[in-house]
Scaffold this motif. Structure first.
Motif, PDB file in Angstrom:
ATOM      1  N   VAL B  35       0.851  -1.191   0.000  1.00  0.00           N
ATOM      2  CA  VAL B  35       0.000   0.000   0.000  1.00  0.00           C
ATOM      3  C   VAL B  35       0.886   1.239   0.000  1.00  0.00           C
ATOM      4  CG1 VAL B  35      -1.954   1.128   1.130  1.00  0.00           C
ATOM      5  CG2 VAL B  35      -1.601  -1.337   1.436  1.00  0.00           C
ATOM      6  N   ASP B  36       0.900   1.976  -1.117  1.00  0.00           N
ATOM      7  CA  ASP B  36       1.751   3.169  -1.229  1.00  0.00           C
ATOM      8  C   ASP B  36       1.233   4.031  -2.375  1.00  0.00           C
ATOM      9  OD1 ASP B  36       4.124   4.967  -1.595  1.00  0.00           O
ATOM     10  OD2 ASP B  36       5.051   3.538  -0.218  1.00  0.00           O
ATOM     11  N   ASP B  37       1.251   5.358  -2.174  1.00  0.00           N
ATOM     12  CA  ASP B  37       0.760   6.240  -3.240  1.00  0.00           C
ATOM     13  C   ASP B  37       1.822   6.465  -4.317  1.00  0.00           C
ATOM     14  OD1 ASP B  37       1.419   9.581  -1.997  1.00  0.00           O
ATOM     15  OD2 ASP B  37       2.258   7.674  -1.336  1.00  0.00           O
ATOM     16  N   ASP B  38       3.063   6.063  -4.071  1.00  0.00           N
ATOM     17  CA  ASP B  38       4.137   6.272  -5.033  1.00  0.00           C
ATOM     18  C   ASP B  38       4.288   5.029  -5.929  1.00  0.00           C
ATOM     19  OD1 ASP B  38       6.487   6.768  -6.422  1.00  0.00           O
ATOM     20  OD2 ASP B  38       7.585   7.487  -4.667  1.00  0.00           O
ATOM     21  N   PRO B  39       4.032   5.162  -7.245  1.00  0.00           N
ATOM     22  CA  PRO B  39       4.098   3.982  -8.117  1.00  0.00           C
ATOM     23  C   PRO B  39       5.495   3.355  -8.160  1.00  0.00           C
ATOM     24  CG  PRO B  39       3.795   5.984  -9.420  1.00  0.00           C
ATOM     25  CD  PRO B  39       3.677   6.381  -7.991  1.00  0.00           C
ATOM     26  N   GLU B  64      -8.206   2.139  -0.521  1.00  0.00           N
ATOM     27  CA  GLU B  64      -8.189   1.007  -1.462  1.00  0.00           C
ATOM     28  C   GLU B  64      -7.834  -0.276  -0.731  1.00  0.00           C
ATOM     29  OE1 GLU B  64      -6.847   3.019  -5.692  1.00  0.00           O
ATOM     30  OE2 GLU B  64      -5.921   1.139  -5.051  1.00  0.00           O
ATOM     31  N   ALA B  65      -6.904  -0.169   0.219  1.00  0.00           N
ATOM     32  CA  ALA B  65      -6.480  -1.345   0.986  1.00  0.00           C
ATOM     33  C   ALA B  65      -7.650  -1.885   1.808  1.00  0.00           C
ATOM     34  CB  ALA B  65      -5.306  -0.986   1.898  1.00  0.00           C
ATOM     35  N   VAL B  66      -8.332  -0.980   2.494  1.00  0.00           N
ATOM     36  CA  VAL B  66      -9.472  -1.391   3.324  1.00  0.00           C
ATOM     37  C   VAL B  66     -10.559  -2.018   2.438  1.00  0.00           C
ATOM     38  CG1 VAL B  66     -11.364  -0.503   4.756  1.00  0.00           C
ATOM     39  CG2 VAL B  66      -9.031   0.271   5.173  1.00  0.00           C
ATOM     40  N   ASP B  67     -10.811  -1.396   1.289  1.00  0.00           N
ATOM     41  CA  ASP B  67     -11.838  -1.923   0.365  1.00  0.00           C
ATOM     42  C   ASP B  67     -11.501  -3.336  -0.096  1.00  0.00           C
ATOM     43  OD1 ASP B  67     -12.664   1.264  -1.281  1.00  0.00           O
ATOM     44  OD2 ASP B  67     -13.325   0.342   0.613  1.00  0.00           O
ATOM     45  N   VAL B  78       0.925  -7.093   4.944  1.00  0.00           N
ATOM     46  CA  VAL B  78       0.588  -5.801   4.340  1.00  0.00           C
ATOM     47  C   VAL B  78       1.762  -4.851   4.590  1.00  0.00           C
ATOM     48  CG1 VAL B  78      -1.008  -3.829   4.347  1.00  0.00           C
ATOM     49  CG2 VAL B  78      -1.882  -6.134   4.809  1.00  0.00           C
ATOM     50  N   LEU B  79       2.282  -4.244   3.523  1.00  0.00           N
ATOM     51  CA  LEU B  79       3.290  -3.187   3.684  1.00  0.00           C
ATOM     52  C   LEU B  79       2.527  -1.875   3.573  1.00  0.00           C
ATOM     53  CD1 LEU B  79       6.418  -4.231   1.549  1.00  0.00           C
ATOM     54  CD2 LEU B  79       6.005  -4.550   3.981  1.00  0.00           C
ATOM     55  N   MET B  80       2.436  -1.145   4.665  1.00  0.00           N
ATOM     56  CA  MET B  80       1.579   0.043   4.716  1.00  0.00           C
ATOM     57  C   MET B  80       2.405   1.326   4.801  1.00  0.00           C
ATOM     58  SD  MET B  80      -1.711   0.900   4.956  1.00  0.00           S
ATOM     59  CE  MET B  80      -2.682  -0.328   5.837  1.00  0.00           C
ATOM     60  N   ASP B  81       2.320   2.147   3.765  1.00  0.00           N
ATOM     61  CA  ASP B  81       2.998   3.441   3.771  1.00  0.00           C
ATOM     62  C   ASP B  81       2.285   4.357   4.765  1.00  0.00           C
ATOM     63  OD1 ASP B  81       3.329   6.175   1.387  1.00  0.00           O
ATOM     64  OD2 ASP B  81       4.632   5.589   3.054  1.00  0.00           O
ATOM     65  N   MET B  82       3.010   5.263   5.378  1.00  0.00           N
ATOM     66  CA  MET B  82       2.398   6.131   6.368  1.00  0.00           C
ATOM     67  C   MET B  82       1.626   7.284   5.730  1.00  0.00           C
ATOM     68  SD  MET B  82       4.045   7.755   9.805  1.00  0.00           S
ATOM     69  CE  MET B  82       4.546   9.343   9.209  1.00  0.00           C
ATOM     70  N   GLU B  83       2.297   8.020   4.841  1.00  0.00           N
ATOM     71  CA  GLU B  83       1.670   9.215   4.269  1.00  0.00           C
ATOM     72  C   GLU B  83       1.059   8.921   2.913  1.00  0.00           C
ATOM     73  OE1 GLU B  83       4.773  12.417   6.259  1.00  0.00           O
ATOM     74  OE2 GLU B  83       4.896  11.936   4.136  1.00  0.00           O
ATOM     75  N   MET B  84      -0.266   8.984   2.859  1.00  0.00           N
ATOM     76  CA  MET B  84      -0.961   8.750   1.582  1.00  0.00           C
ATOM     77  C   MET B  84      -2.180   9.648   1.532  1.00  0.00           C
ATOM     78  SD  MET B  84      -0.934   4.598   1.296  1.00  0.00           S
ATOM     79  CE  MET B  84      -1.419   4.330   2.993  1.00  0.00           C
ATOM     80  N   PRO B  85      -2.608  10.053   0.338  1.00  0.00           N
ATOM     81  CA  PRO B  85      -3.837  10.841   0.247  1.00  0.00           C
ATOM     82  C   PRO B  85      -5.066   9.960   0.479  1.00  0.00           C
ATOM     83  CG  PRO B  85      -3.011  10.346  -1.940  1.00  0.00           C
ATOM     84  CD  PRO B  85      -2.027   9.766  -0.977  1.00  0.00           C
ATOM     85  N   VAL B  86      -6.217  10.572   0.604  1.00  0.00           N
ATOM     86  CA  VAL B  86      -7.520   9.908   0.792  1.00  0.00           C
ATOM     87  C   VAL B  86      -7.609   9.265   2.185  1.00  0.00           C
ATOM     88  CG1 VAL B  86      -9.248   8.311  -0.126  1.00  0.00           C
ATOM     89  CG2 VAL B  86      -7.707   9.489  -1.704  1.00  0.00           C
ATOM     90  N   MET B  87      -6.770   8.242   2.427  1.00  0.00           N
ATOM     91  CA  MET B  87      -6.708   7.650   3.776  1.00  0.00           C
ATOM     92  C   MET B  87      -5.257   7.251   4.036  1.00  0.00           C
ATOM     93  SD  MET B  87      -8.527   4.270   5.462  1.00  0.00           S
ATOM     94  CE  MET B  87     -10.233   4.689   5.257  1.00  0.00           C
ATOM     95  N   ASP B  88      -4.673   7.792   5.094  1.00  0.00           N
ATOM     96  CA  ASP B  88      -3.256   7.505   5.322  1.00  0.00           C
ATOM     97  C   ASP B  88      -3.067   6.166   6.037  1.00  0.00           C
ATOM     98  OD1 ASP B  88      -2.835   9.916   8.054  1.00  0.00           O
ATOM     99  OD2 ASP B  88      -3.643   7.878   8.073  1.00  0.00           O
ATOM    100  N   GLY B  89      -1.807   5.817   6.274  1.00  0.00           N
ATOM    101  CA  GLY B  89      -1.480   4.511   6.838  1.00  0.00           C
ATOM    102  C   GLY B  89      -1.999   4.308   8.251  1.00  0.00           C
ATOM    103  N   LEU B  90      -1.991   5.401   9.025  1.00  0.00           N
ATOM    104  CA  LEU B  90      -2.451   5.278  10.416  1.00  0.00           C
ATOM    105  C   LEU B  90      -3.943   4.954  10.457  1.00  0.00           C
ATOM    106  CD1 LEU B  90      -0.255   8.030  10.443  1.00  0.00           C
ATOM    107  CD2 LEU B  90      -0.391   7.264  12.789  1.00  0.00           C
ATOM    108  N   GLN B  91      -4.718   5.723   9.675  1.00  0.00           N
ATOM    109  CA  GLN B  91      -6.169   5.490   9.656  1.00  0.00           C
ATOM    110  C   GLN B  91      -6.479   4.100   9.110  1.00  0.00           C
ATOM    111  OE1 GLN B  91      -7.013   8.867   7.098  1.00  0.00           O
ATOM    112  NE2 GLN B  91      -8.188   9.826   8.710  1.00  0.00           N
ATOM    113  N   ALA B  92      -5.780   3.724   8.037  1.00  0.00           N
ATOM    114  CA  ALA B  92      -6.055   2.427   7.400  1.00  0.00           C
ATOM    115  C   ALA B  92      -5.755   1.285   8.366  1.00  0.00           C
ATOM    116  CB  ALA B  92      -5.229   2.292   6.127  1.00  0.00           C
ATOM    117  N   THR B  93      -4.628   1.390   9.079  1.00  0.00           N
ATOM    118  CA  THR B  93      -4.262   0.321  10.017  1.00  0.00           C
ATOM    119  C   THR B  93      -5.305   0.203  11.128  1.00  0.00           C
ATOM    120  OG1 THR B  93      -1.939   0.788   9.573  1.00  0.00           O
ATOM    121  CG2 THR B  93      -2.410  -0.594  11.478  1.00  0.00           C
TER     122      THR B  93
END
Lengths: 215, 150
Positions: B35-39, B64-67, B78-93
């Motif tokens: 899970v990362d916003d950087d391709p 997207e990860a939660v969905d 799950v490799l979860m990036d911290m800073e992402m738009p829409v929903m960041d890593g903290l919220q998603a976790t």
């Protein structure tokens, strides 16, 4: 009509080790051919089987020499990239990830990086031209560039980003502009260096060699 | 250290190849979600995991990860990036743990600031690493995953 390879008249010949020995020096050829290399046996200008094989072997030796030379150039150039700090161990990790099932992985990842970095440099130029500079926005772009450059091991670009971020924090316009110029310069330099590296790889592969792996 | 190794091209967790070989039909591939916003990071981390035999999928942000999990998909890692738009890593976790997801979630941050890492860990991560990950980091994560799966 006689082929250009045959003697015209008045000569006899017999076969020894697949070479045709000329019993008489008087002959004519329709077109001049290159010298046969089995000089001890044959005379003058025609293609014999032994000569052809010898020339093949010679060509193979030359190709092998060309491959060796290209491989040496590749090793020297790669080593210099690391020594001069253009790339670091992360780049080496990416090279190790490339294999036969993903032969263009490094080129692909490097292209992704330059698409991203060139866009970010443009954004930074625009952001720093504004009457009132939004340093948070500038910092966000530099942060992204630092992340990308770190991912591919673009050490010099990353190092400039570190300094750039401190100028963003202190809202130092001059410092930011200097860093922008530096980061743009390092980005272009790296692009040229990596293009040269990839070109060398292609040349080695085209010559039938394998690309050396740096330890 | 729990051994993991390859058997018939699949990554297997087990104490001995002989024991596992008897159960080879039941072996499945370990699945991971990047899970990362950087391709660029998605490509690199995905490749690193694939190199160790994991089946990988990618998501561009926390939502997207939660969905993906809500759609019924499961992932071992799950490799979860911290800073992402829409929903960041903290919220998603937090969401995933709230949903009862017990997969190994490894946080990945661009900055190594202790306070940030602690805040991220507090949302329910199993570990937190600074990116970019390299082969050493992945092996360390897989060792932990092996312990968790057994």
């Amino acid at each position: 009509s006689p082929s250009s390879n045959t003697l015209i008249t008045g000569l006899s010949a017999w076969q020894v080790n697949s070479c045709v020995l000329i019993t008489s020096a008087s002959y004519k050829l329709k077109e001049k051919k290159s010298f046969c290399t089995c000089k001890e046996i044959c005379k003058k200008e025609f293609d014999c089987v032994v000569g052809t094989e010898e020339r093949e072997r010679e060509r193979e030796r030359e190709t092998a020499d060309v491959v060796k030379q290209l491989q040496r150039q590749f090793i020297d150039f790669s080593t210099s990239l690391y020594r001069e700090g253009f790339v670091d161990d992360q780049f080496a990790q990416l090279q190790k990830l490339q294999d036969d099932s993903n032969p263009d992985f490094v080129v692909e990842v490097v292209s992704l990086f330059f698409d991203d970095s060139e866009k970010l440099v443009k954004n930074l130029a625009v952001a720093l031209e504004q009457q009132v500079v939004d340093y948070k926005q500038v910092d966000a772009n530099v942060h992204q560039l630092k992340g990308s450059s770190s991912s591919i091991g673009a050490k010099r670009v990353k190092d400039v980003c570190v300094v750039f971020r401190s100028f963003c924090e202190s809202e130092n316009h001059e410092g930011c502009l200097r860093c922008l110029q530096q980061v743009s310069h390092e980005n272009s330099l790296l692009k040229n260096k990596l293009q040269t590296l990839f070109r060398l790889e292609q040349q080695i592969l085209a010559a039938g060699g394998t690309v050396p792996v740096l330890e | 250290m729990v051994p993991w190794f390859y058997l018939a091209g699949k990554m297997v967790i087990g104490s001995s190849k002989k024991v596992v070989a008897d159960q080879i039909e039941e072996v499945r591939r370990i699945c991971a979600l990047v899970v990362d916003d950087d391709p660029l990071v998605r490509r690199i981390h995905g490749m690193l995991l694939a190199r160790y035999g994991l089946e990988t999928e990618a998501a561009e942000n926390g939502k997207e990860a939660v969905d993906l999990f809500l759609s019924g998909k499961t992932f071992d890692l799950v490799l979860m990036d911290m800073e992402m738009p829409v929903m960041d890593g903290l919220q998603a976790t937090q969401r995933l743990r709230g949903m009862g997801v017990s997969s190994m979630i490894v946080g990945v941050t661009a900055r190594g600031l202790e306070a940030e890492k602690e805040a991220f860990m507090a949302t329910g991560l199993d570990a937190c690493w600074v990116k970019p990950l390299n082969a050493e980091a992945i092996i360390s994560v897989l060792d932990e995953l092996a312990k968790k799966l057994l």
